[in-house]
Enzyme design. Structure first.
Site, PDB file in Angstrom:
ATOM      1  N   ARG A 100      -3.448  56.479 -12.825  1.00 23.13           N
ATOM      2  CA  ARG A 100      -5.257  55.527 -11.873  1.00 23.13           C
ATOM      3  C   ARG A 100      -4.763  55.153 -10.541  1.00 23.13           C
ATOM      4  O   ARG A 100      -4.179  54.657 -10.303  1.00 23.13           O
ATOM      5  CB  ARG A 100      -5.496  54.299 -12.424  1.00 23.13           C
ATOM      6  CG  ARG A 100      -6.703  54.221 -11.440  1.00 23.13           C
ATOM      7  CD  ARG A 100      -6.934  52.718 -12.599  1.00 23.13           C
ATOM      8  NE  ARG A 100      -8.432  52.071 -11.807  1.00 23.13           N
ATOM      9  CZ  ARG A 100      -9.243  51.796 -12.169  1.00 23.13           C
ATOM     10  NH1 ARG A 100      -9.811  53.025 -13.375  1.00 23.13           N
ATOM     11  NH2 ARG A 100     -10.846  51.541 -10.951  1.00 23.13           N
ATOM     12  N   GLN A 130     -14.338  58.117 -17.183  1.00 25.34           N
ATOM     13  CA  GLN A 130     -15.557  57.130 -17.302  1.00 25.34           C
ATOM     14  C   GLN A 130     -16.689  58.111 -17.782  1.00 25.34           C
ATOM     15  O   GLN A 130     -17.066  57.774 -18.608  1.00 25.34           O
ATOM     16  CB  GLN A 130     -16.224  57.291 -15.852  1.00 25.34           C
ATOM     17  CG  GLN A 130     -17.159  56.014 -15.093  1.00 25.34           C
ATOM     18  CD  GLN A 130     -17.459  54.225 -16.199  1.00 25.34           C
ATOM     19  OE1 GLN A 130     -16.630  54.072 -16.612  1.00 25.34           O
ATOM     20  NE2 GLN A 130     -18.269  54.931 -17.170  1.00 25.34           N
ATOM     21  N   ASP A 222     -23.618  53.518  -9.083  1.00 27.18           N
ATOM     22  CA  ASP A 222     -22.539  53.438  -8.457  1.00 27.18           C
ATOM     23  C   ASP A 222     -21.894  52.573  -7.282  1.00 27.18           C
ATOM     24  O   ASP A 222     -23.032  52.447  -6.688  1.00 27.18           O
ATOM     25  CB  ASP A 222     -21.432  54.093  -8.218  1.00 27.18           C
ATOM     26  CG  ASP A 222     -19.909  53.226  -8.845  1.00 27.18           C
ATOM     27  OD1 ASP A 222     -19.509  52.381  -8.849  1.00 27.18           O
ATOM     28  OD2 ASP A 222     -19.285  54.222  -8.666  1.00 27.18           O
TER      29      ASP A 222
END
Length: 302
Positions: A100, A130, A222
């Site tokens: 990440r 995701q 988001d």
């Protein structure tokens, strides 16, 4: 030949459907797959995380493996060691790596020199894990992916980029609405369109949220200011009219669901009443990070 998961398109349509189907099965028996027994998986996190870290740590453990959480500051990368050198060293110890980080180029370079599976747990360009969980959630709610229309409303960020590519690969329609100057990456749009030419998906980029949401089955959003961009607070002013709320949902399909990858800034990209109305979907989506990633790891490491 090892297989990485840096982009949602690293899996074919059939492979994505296979992973999702297996994720649904794993959800019923968390210890049934022991593919990682005796294996050590490095979790390299340059960015903080809640869902990604927990889901991967728990997932590796449930699959019989040893998760090793590694922060960027705890490695020699923080002191300037070449990525390719770190990758080659870690390959002597680890059986796989989840990363990440910020730069997508960095994870591509790491994967080039790491001779075992590498999983993209988020870069500034893409967030494929995701979207894999999101696809599982949509499959659970609608029983299919083909014929679905997904509308993404907000910032054209890594999540929006990945939605476009996923739609192109799997063959469902994706419409992304952002303010001017905040459109998705041209590279992602180009890739999505190329895949869509084969699958028949419709890819649409607009600055009108009503146009995007019209007849959509899934409304997705988001945060407006992504991690690492906190200094861009003034950009929020440009997102007026891009909130997911009751008024906007009037244009969606009658049975539409609302999704959010979390964390949510209620009152900004989504109204609190709509968030709570679809909370069950949103937290199913969060839970599915665990199951879809386990199915993905089973696929990659077998």
């Amino acid at each position: 030949m090892k297989k990485d998961f840096l982009n949602i398109s690293d899996l074919s349509k059939d492979e994505i459907l296979q992973v999702i189907d297996y994720a649904v099965k794993l959800k019923k028996d968390k210890f049934q797959d022991q593919t990682l027994k005796g294996r050590s998986i490095g979790l390299i996190f340059m960015k903080p995380s809640t869902r990604t870290r927990l889901s991967f740590e728990v997932g590796v453990y449930q699959m019989g493996g040893q998760p090793l959480y590694i922060t960027g500051s705890s490695t020699q990368l923080s002191r300037g060691e070449d990525i390719k050198d770190t990758a080659r060293v870690m390959a002597r110890y680890l059986d796989g790596v989840v990363i990440r980080t910020y730069s997508h180029n960095e994870i591509e370079q790491f994967a080039e020199y790491f001779d075992k599976p590498v999983i993209n747990a988020l870069t500034d360009y893409l967030h494929p894990c995701q979207i894999l969980a999101d696809l599982q959630t949509i499959y659970e709610k609608f029983g299919k992916l083909e014929g679905i229309k997904v509308a993404f409303v907000g910032d054209g960020n890594n999540v929006a980029n990945t939605w476009l590519i996923a739609g192109g690969v799997v063959g469902f329609d994706v419409s992304v609405a952002t303010p001017p100057e905040y459109e998705p990456s041209g590279k992602a749009v180009f890739e999505a369109v190329k895949h869509a030419e084969k699958t028949g998906a419709k890819i649409n980029i607009t600055n009108d949220p009503v146009e995007a949401v019209k007849n959509a089955d899934v409304i997705y959003t988001d945060v407006w200011v992504s991690m690492g961009q906190e200094g861009e607070r003034e950009k929020k002013e440009k997102f007026s009219g891009f909130q997911i709320n009751k008024q906007l949902l009037n244009y969606a399909s009658k049975d539409a669901i609302v999704m959010h990858c979390l964390p949510a800034h209620k009152g900004e990209e989504i109204s609190e009443d709509i968030f709570e109305e679809f909370a069950d979907v949103i937290f199913d989506e969060a839970e599915n990070r665990l199951h879809s990633q386990k199915a993905l790891m089973s696929f990659l490491f077998k």
